[in-house]
Design an enzyme around this catalytic site. Structure first.
Site, mmCIF file in Angstrom:
data_model
loop_
_atom_site.group_PDB
_atom_site.id
_atom_site.type_symbol
_atom_site.label_atom_id
_atom_site.label_comp_id
_atom_site.label_asym_id
_atom_site.label_seq_id
_atom_site.Cartn_x
_atom_site.Cartn_y
_atom_site.Cartn_z
ATOM 1 C CG ASP A 288 59.642 -18.703 -13.681
ATOM 2 O OD1 ASP A 288 59.771 -19.160 -12.531
ATOM 3 O OD2 ASP A 288 59.334 -17.518 -13.898
ATOM 4 N NE ARG B 80 80.161 -4.087 -13.559
ATOM 5 C CZ ARG B 80 80.899 -4.362 -14.652
ATOM 6 N NH1 ARG B 80 80.498 -5.305 -15.488
ATOM 7 N NH2 ARG B 80 82.019 -3.738 -14.883
ATOM 8 C CE1 TYR C 3 54.997 -11.631 -12.268
ATOM 9 C CE2 TYR C 3 57.275 -11.710 -13.001
ATOM 10 C CZ TYR C 3 56.290 -11.155 -12.204
ATOM 11 O OH TYR C 3 56.594 -10.128 -11.361
ATOM 12 C CE LYS D 136 57.902 -13.349 -6.230
ATOM 13 N NZ LYS D 136 58.844 -12.573 -7.037
#
Length: 381
Positions: A172, A47, A100, A197
């Protein structure tokens, strides 16, 4: 291609092996104590960090020209990690109107509850951006090109404004990818990408990355990966690292296709308007030429003269192009933003962002451009 890679010591394999382990052994007590104190390099628990994640992070940092990078389990985990790692109660975020929808929802439904205020401003207007800044502003959030209308923001100017107010500029840049636009080179403090993406590029991995100054990335890692548990899985990190190796080839091909389709759509009588940064008709085309290094990306937004009904007919009729969300895939994807990806955004905010009910967003892939055009042209009427 080579950052973060080295021939495997055990086998000589050129590609990093997938280390599907949760826990890592220490050499001795001093090693264990040193790793927990941060004075020794190594791996403790999956983690926190693992070899495949570190390989991916090295590749992205090299691509971005960044001091450090953290990879997490999704693009939204990356965005959440930035806000959770850097904001406190009473802080303000200045964000663009064209944003977004999931980022806007996160700010409104989670961080607003903890005393973080968001001011939505047309950041294309630098005077409005300057007026929105206050002593409480901690982050200026830029999304460029914007989802889905492809507005552009002047990163160099926004960085100067943010830093003058004692704030951070976070960008972003998912739509552009670092192939077309490296936000850190224009003064941004952090660069965020939904690696799902174009960075991964094959529609088979969900991930996010944040790059920038080492101390800021460390805060994002602590909040996003370690504390929130949004760690990237080793196999997913391996998939994204694999995808990065062909990023220049894929982006060059997809962007060339997008430029050709945008020009043909703009010339078609059934099309009311087209938004693509590479077109001279784009209101910020000059900025695109200055800020986007190797072309103008693979996203095209357009609206038909027949409005929403005509848009729905085209959407329902395409055969080669997939009706699907997401972007940056090898295949072309068509989206109806107002009814899908941006449906959670308030109608007034959608209107302010220029997201009309008939707007279509096309993520152009690497198929033959003539095949793509035949699919569109046959449904344009």
């Amino acid at each position: 291609m080579h950052a973060g890679d080295a021939p495997d010591a055990a086998t000589g394999a050129l590609d990093a092996p997938i280390v599907q382990a949760t826990t890592y052994a220490f050499a001795d007590a001093d090693d264990a104590a040193g790793q927990f104190a941060g004075t020794r390099e190594g791996y403790i628990y999956g983690r926190w960090r693992h070899p495949n994640g570190r390989c991916l992070e090295a590749k992205v940092a090299a691509l971005e020209g960044a001091e450090a990078c953290v990879a997490v389990g999704s693009g939204m985990a990356a965005i959440h990690g930035v806000f959770a790692g850097l904001l406190e109660a009473g802080d303000e975020v200045v964000a663009p109107q064209s944003l977004y929808a999931e980022t806007a929802r996160l700010l409104a439904t989670v961080f607003a509850r903890f005393g973080v205020r968001t001011r939505y401003v047309d950041l294309r207007d630098l005077d409005a951006a300057r007026a929105a800044l206050s002593p409480r502003t901690k982050i200026v959030w830029a999304e460029t090109p914007a989802n889905p209308v492809l507005d552009l923001l002047d990163l160099e100017a926004l960085a100067a404004l943010a830093h003058g107010a004692g704030a951070l500029l976070v960008v972003d840049g998912t739509f552009a990818t670092p192939y077309h636009q490296r936000a850190l080179a224009f003064g941004a403090d952090l660069s965020v990408h939904a690696a799902t993406k174009a960075l991964a590029g094959h529609g088979d991995a969900v991930a996010g990355v944040v790059s920038g100054r080492a101390e800021l990335v460390a805060a994002v890692r602590e909040a996003g990966a370690r504390s929130a548990g949004a760690a990237i899985a080793p196999f997913v990190a391996w998939l994204v690292a694999r995808g990065l190796k062909t990023l220049p080839l894929r982006q060059a091909a997809a962007s060339a296709n997008a430029a050709e389709l945008a020009a043909r759509l703009e010339a078609h009588p059934a099309v009311a308007h087209v938004r693509y940064p590479g077109l001279g008709s784009h209101p910020q085309h000059a900025l695109a030429r200055r800020q986007m290094e190797r072309g103008f990306g693979s996203l095209v937004a357009f609206e038909l003269a027949g409005g929403e009904p005509a848009g729905r007919r085209l959407y329902d009729g395409v055969a080669l192009i997939a009706r699907a969300v997401s972007l940056g895939d090898l295949r072309s994807l068509l989206t109806f933003p107002a009814a899908t990806t941006h449906a959670s955004m308030a109608e007034a905010q959608r209107e302010a962002a220029g997201i009309g009910p008939g707007l279509l967003r096309l993520s152009v892939g690497v198929e033959d451009v003539e095949d793509l055009w035949r699919d569109l042209d046959a449904r344009l009427g």
